[in-house]
Design an enzyme around this catalytic site. Sequence first.
Site: not given
Length: 156
Positions: A96, A99, A122
């Site tokens: 997920r 995604e 960073s």
Amino acid sequence: MIQSQINRNIRLDLADAILLSKAKKDLSFAEIADGTGLAEAFVTAALLGQQALPADAARQVGAKLDLDEDAILLLQMIPLRGCIDDRIPTDPTMYRFYEMLQVYGTTLKALVHEKFGDGIISAINFKLDVKKVADPEGGERAVITLDGKYLPTKPF
């Protein structure tokens, strides 16, 4: 003296042992991190092989998990970071996030550059937090905060 690791397997093996001890003792990551002076997410990352703990924190964590001296020393060593297999994640939770970056990665990049200019966020000077909140429409929501220092690109 600061030591560095060059092989990810030793920390992955340690992470497996840590997770087994954590389960046997029925401890949460928050309980393990408590008293270290470090964030739950940072300690969790160290326990999973992605960060190094300061000596005091490593000893505190080691005592809670009944780790031997070698394991406590390994927790203090600079790991080989970002060593997740070089493939698309198959774990549903990790997928997920993959995604989300597939869908929103270009949006995040565009917004960061528009607001800050050319540079990066960073992952070294970085904080991570995960909270569970009630969803007004029912159920629960995850609020994930990624807080990284902006580092501008410097022409040379």
